[in-house]
Design a protein around this motif. Structure first.
Motif, mmCIF file in Angstrom:
data_model
loop_
_atom_site.group_PDB
_atom_site.id
_atom_site.type_symbol
_atom_site.label_atom_id
_atom_site.label_comp_id
_atom_site.label_asym_id
_atom_site.label_seq_id
_atom_site.Cartn_x
_atom_site.Cartn_y
_atom_site.Cartn_z
ATOM 1 N N SER A 68 46.079 -9.737 -63.688
ATOM 2 C CA SER A 68 46.114 -8.487 -62.921
ATOM 3 C C SER A 68 45.114 -8.518 -61.774
ATOM 4 N N PHE A 69 45.606 -8.330 -60.537
ATOM 5 C CA PHE A 69 44.725 -8.327 -59.368
ATOM 6 C C PHE A 69 43.786 -7.127 -59.339
ATOM 7 N N ALA A 70 44.129 -6.050 -60.023
ATOM 8 C CA ALA A 70 43.273 -4.857 -60.015
ATOM 9 C C ALA A 70 41.897 -5.145 -60.594
ATOM 10 N N PHE A 71 41.792 -6.223 -61.370
ATOM 11 C CA PHE A 71 40.524 -6.534 -62.034
ATOM 12 C C PHE A 71 39.705 -7.591 -61.310
ATOM 13 N N ILE A 72 40.147 -8.035 -60.125
ATOM 14 C CA ILE A 72 39.415 -9.102 -59.434
ATOM 15 C C ILE A 72 37.976 -8.687 -59.141
ATOM 16 N N ALA A 73 37.801 -7.549 -58.464
ATOM 17 C CA ALA A 73 36.448 -7.101 -58.105
ATOM 18 C C ALA A 73 35.604 -6.829 -59.345
ATOM 19 N N PRO A 74 36.107 -6.106 -60.340
ATOM 20 C CA PRO A 74 35.294 -5.866 -61.531
ATOM 21 C C PRO A 74 34.900 -7.141 -62.278
ATOM 22 N N ILE A 75 35.825 -8.116 -62.355
ATOM 23 C CA ILE A 75 35.487 -9.361 -63.055
ATOM 24 C C ILE A 75 34.444 -10.146 -62.267
ATOM 25 N N MET A 76 34.583 -10.177 -60.938
ATOM 26 C CA MET A 76 33.576 -10.849 -60.110
ATOM 27 C C MET A 76 32.193 -10.251 -60.360
ATOM 28 N N TYR A 77 32.123 -8.919 -60.324
ATOM 29 C CA TYR A 77 30.841 -8.247 -60.536
ATOM 30 C C TYR A 77 30.353 -8.458 -61.964
ATOM 31 N N GLY A 78 31.277 -8.329 -62.923
ATOM 32 C CA GLY A 78 30.897 -8.447 -64.326
ATOM 33 C C GLY A 78 30.366 -9.830 -64.676
ATOM 34 N N THR A 79 31.030 -10.881 -64.195
ATOM 35 C CA THR A 79 30.591 -12.245 -64.521
ATOM 36 C C THR A 79 29.246 -12.565 -63.861
ATOM 37 N N GLN A 80 29.018 -12.038 -62.654
ATOM 38 C CA GLN A 80 27.740 -12.266 -61.972
ATOM 39 C C GLN A 80 26.605 -11.496 -62.632
ATOM 40 N N THR A 81 26.911 -10.323 -63.190
ATOM 41 C CA THR A 81 25.876 -9.446 -63.751
ATOM 42 C C THR A 81 25.606 -9.726 -65.224
ATOM 43 N N TRP A 82 26.674 -9.867 -66.021
ATOM 44 C CA TRP A 82 26.506 -10.016 -67.468
ATOM 45 C C TRP A 82 27.038 -11.330 -68.021
ATOM 46 N N GLY A 83 27.744 -12.104 -67.208
ATOM 47 C CA GLY A 83 28.314 -13.361 -67.677
ATOM 48 C C GLY A 83 29.752 -13.197 -68.145
ATOM 49 N N PRO A 85 31.309 -14.143 -71.102
ATOM 50 C CA PRO A 85 31.572 -13.605 -72.442
ATOM 51 C C PRO A 85 31.470 -12.080 -72.515
ATOM 52 N N ALA A 86 30.443 -11.492 -71.884
ATOM 53 C CA ALA A 86 30.293 -10.037 -71.907
ATOM 54 C C ALA A 86 31.408 -9.349 -71.129
ATOM 55 N N THR A 87 31.844 -9.973 -70.028
ATOM 56 C CA THR A 87 32.951 -9.413 -69.251
ATOM 57 C C THR A 87 34.235 -9.439 -70.074
ATOM 58 N N MET A 88 34.452 -10.518 -70.818
ATOM 59 C CA MET A 88 35.637 -10.602 -71.674
ATOM 60 C C MET A 88 35.598 -9.546 -72.770
ATOM 61 N N GLY A 89 34.403 -9.294 -73.329
ATOM 62 C CA GLY A 89 34.271 -8.243 -74.338
ATOM 63 C C GLY A 89 34.622 -6.878 -73.781
ATOM 64 N N ALA A 90 34.186 -6.618 -72.544
ATOM 65 C CA ALA A 90 34.505 -5.339 -71.900
ATOM 66 C C ALA A 90 36.009 -5.217 -71.659
#
Length: 412
Positions: A68-83, A85-90
Motif C-alpha cells: 500500500s502506497f499510503a504507508f510509504i511516508a509513515p514507514i519511512m518515518y517509523g523505520t528511521q525513528t524506531w527501526g 521491527p517496531a514499525t512492523m509491530g505498529a
C-alpha cells in the motif's frame, strides 16, 4: 475430452494469473524499495495476503493484494525513528484496526464512516500523505538521498535519468491503450534503469553473489507504544480507499460485493493480510486498482486467477537473484517516478472532495482543509507528557475533532 478442456482451462488460469502479477509488479516492489524493506518479502506477503483475503471472503472477489502506497511516508518515518521491527509491530496493530472497522460495519453499517470520516476529513489527510513526500521525491530525482544529506549521483546525470523515467511513466499512463496502460510504473522503471546502465551507475556484484534460491529476509515484529500511536491514524486512508476499490471491482464484474460477501468481510480480509504481512516484515497490503483495471480489460472475472497470481508471487519471492537485481534499481530512477506517484496520491484526496461536492462556502470546511494542510505539510508537532504527535497522526486527530466540534453551518 473433458480432461483436455480441464487442463487447457487450468493452463489459461495460470497464465492469466501470472499476467495479473506482472501488472502489479512495478508498484508492488517499488514500495519496499523506497522504504528499505525487502522486495522478496513484499512479494511473498502479497501472495500470502491475497490467499488469506480469498479465504476470508470465501473466494468470491477477484482482487490482488499488495504493498500500500499510503504507508510509504509513515514507514519511512517509523523505520528511521524506531527501526523496522517496531514499525512492523505498529502495522500489525493497524491490521487489527481494520478488523475492528469490519466488526463495526457488520453491526452498524457504514453510517459511522460518514459521521466520523466524511470526505472533508479524509480528503485533506490523503493530500498530506502525498504532498509531505514531495521533497523526498525531488531530492532523489536530483541524485540526493531522500533527506538531502548526501549527493549520490551527479545532478546533471541524475536529471538525465529521473526525467526520462518520469516522462515514460506519464506517456504510458496517458497515451497507451490496452494492457500497456496498466503498467506505467514498470515502464518508467525499465526506461530509467536502461539509462542508468548507459551511465554505468549500477553495480551487479550483489546479483552475481546472490544464490538462485534464498529465503526472503523475514523480520519479526516488536511493539513500541509510540510507534503504534503514530501509525494508527494511517489506517483511515487505506480503509476509505478499500471501499472505492470494492465498488470498482463490483462495477467491473456486475456483482455487488458490498452485499456478498459483504464489505465487513473484504475489509477484514485486508486487515488479516496486513497483520500477517507485518508479522513477516512485509509492507501492509491493500487491494490493487491496477489489477482491477486488468480484470476489467481482460474480463477475467474468475477469482481463482488471483490464486495463481498469489502463488506466482510466493514462488518468485524465493529467487534470491531476483531480489538482488531489484535492489540494484538506483534511487534516482525511483525519484523520477515518485514525483508523479506522490502527486497522484494528493490528487486522490482532492478528487474525493470534488466527487463528494464538499461545500467550501461553509467556513467549517475551509477551516478543516486549511489547518490539516498547514499542519501536515508544515511539520507541526505537539508534545503531550513527553510524547510528540505529528504528521498524519496529528492531521487525522485535528480533522476528526474539528469536524465534530465545528457547527455544520455558520449563520451570519
Amino acid at each position: 475430452m473433458d480432461t483436455t478442456q480441464s487442463k487447457g482451462s487450468l493452463i489459461k488460469e495460470i497464465l492469466t494469473g501470472t499476467q495479473m502479477l506482472f501488472v502489479a509488479f512495478g508498484a508492488l516492489v517499488l514500495m519496499p524499495l523506497l522504504t528499505g524493506l525487502d522486495p522478496n518479502v513484499a512479494l511473498c506477503t502479497a501472495g500470502i495476503g491475497t490467499l488469506l483475503f480469498q479465504l476470508v471472503t470465501k473466494g468470491q472477489v477477484p482482487v490482488f493484494l499488495a504493498s500500500s502506497f499510503a504507508f510509504i511516508a509513515p514507514i519511512m518515518y517509523g523505520t528511521q525513528t524506531w527501526g523496522i521491527p517496531a514499525t512492523m509491530g505498529a502495522l500489525m496493530v493497524v491490521g487489527v484496526v481494520y478488523a475492528l472497522f469490519s466488526g463495526v460495519i457488520k453491526l452498524r453499517g457504514t453510517d459511522f464512516i460518514h459521521k466520523y470520516l466524511p470526505p472533508i476529513v479524509t480528503g485533506p489527510i490523503i493530500m498530506v500523505i502525498g504532498l509531505s513526500l514531495a521533497p523526498v521525491a525531488v531530492n532523489m530525482a536530483l541524485g540526493k538521498t531522500g533527506d538531502a544529506s548526501a549527493q549520490l549521483v551527479d545532478p546533471q546525470v541524475a536529471l538525465a535519468i529521473s526525467l526520462p523515467a518520469l516522462i515514460a511513466t506519464l506517456v504510458i499512463s496517458a497515451f497507451s491503450k490496452g494492457f500497456m496502460r496498466l503498467v506505467p510504473i514498470l515502464g518508467g522503471i525499465v526506461v530509467g534503469y536502461g539509462i542508468s546502465l548507459y551511465y554505468g551507475i549500477i553495480d551487479f556484484s550483489s546479483v552475481a553473489a546472490a544464490p538462485w534460491f534464498a529465503m526472503p529476509n523475514f523480520t519479526a515484529p516488536e511493539f513500541h507504544w509510540q510507534a503504534i500511536i503514530y501509525m494508527l491514524p494511517i489506517a483511515i486512508a487505506p480503509a476509505i480507499e478499500h471501499i472505492g476499490d470494492v465498488l470498482a471491482i463490483s462495477s467491473a464484474t456486475g456483482k455487488d460485493y458490498l452485499k456478498k460477501p459483504g464489505l465487513h468481510r473484504t475489509l477484514l480480509g485486508d486487515g488479516v493480510a496486513t497483520t500477517t504481512a507485518s508479522m513477516l516484515g512485509g509492507p501492509p497490503n491493500t487491494t490493487y486498482s491496477e489489477v482491477t483495471g486488468a480484470v476489467m480489460l481482460t474480463k477475467a472475472f474468475n477469482p481463482r486467477i488471483m490464486t495463481w497470481a498469489a502463488i506466482s508471487a510466493i514462488l518468485m519471492a524465493f529467487v534470491g537473484k531476483l531480489g538482488a537485481l531489484l535492489q540494484t534499481i538506483p534511487p534516482v530512477v525511483m525519484g523520477g517516478i515518485m514525483m508523479l506517484l506522490f502527486g497522484l496520491i494528493a490528487s486522490v484526496g482532492l478528487g474525493s472532495l470534488i466527487n463528494a461536492k464538499v461545500d467550501f462556502e461553509q467556513p467549517r470546511n475551509f477551516i478543516i482543509f486549511a489547518i490539516v494542510l498547514v499542519f501536515g505539510i508544515g511539520g507541526m508537532a505537539l508534545n503531550f507528557g513527553g510524547y510528540n504527535i505529528q504528521g498524519i497522526s496529528l492531521c487525522a486527530l485535528v480533522a476528526i475533532l474539528l469536524n465534530l466540534v465545528l457547527p455544520k453551518e455558520i449563520k451570519s
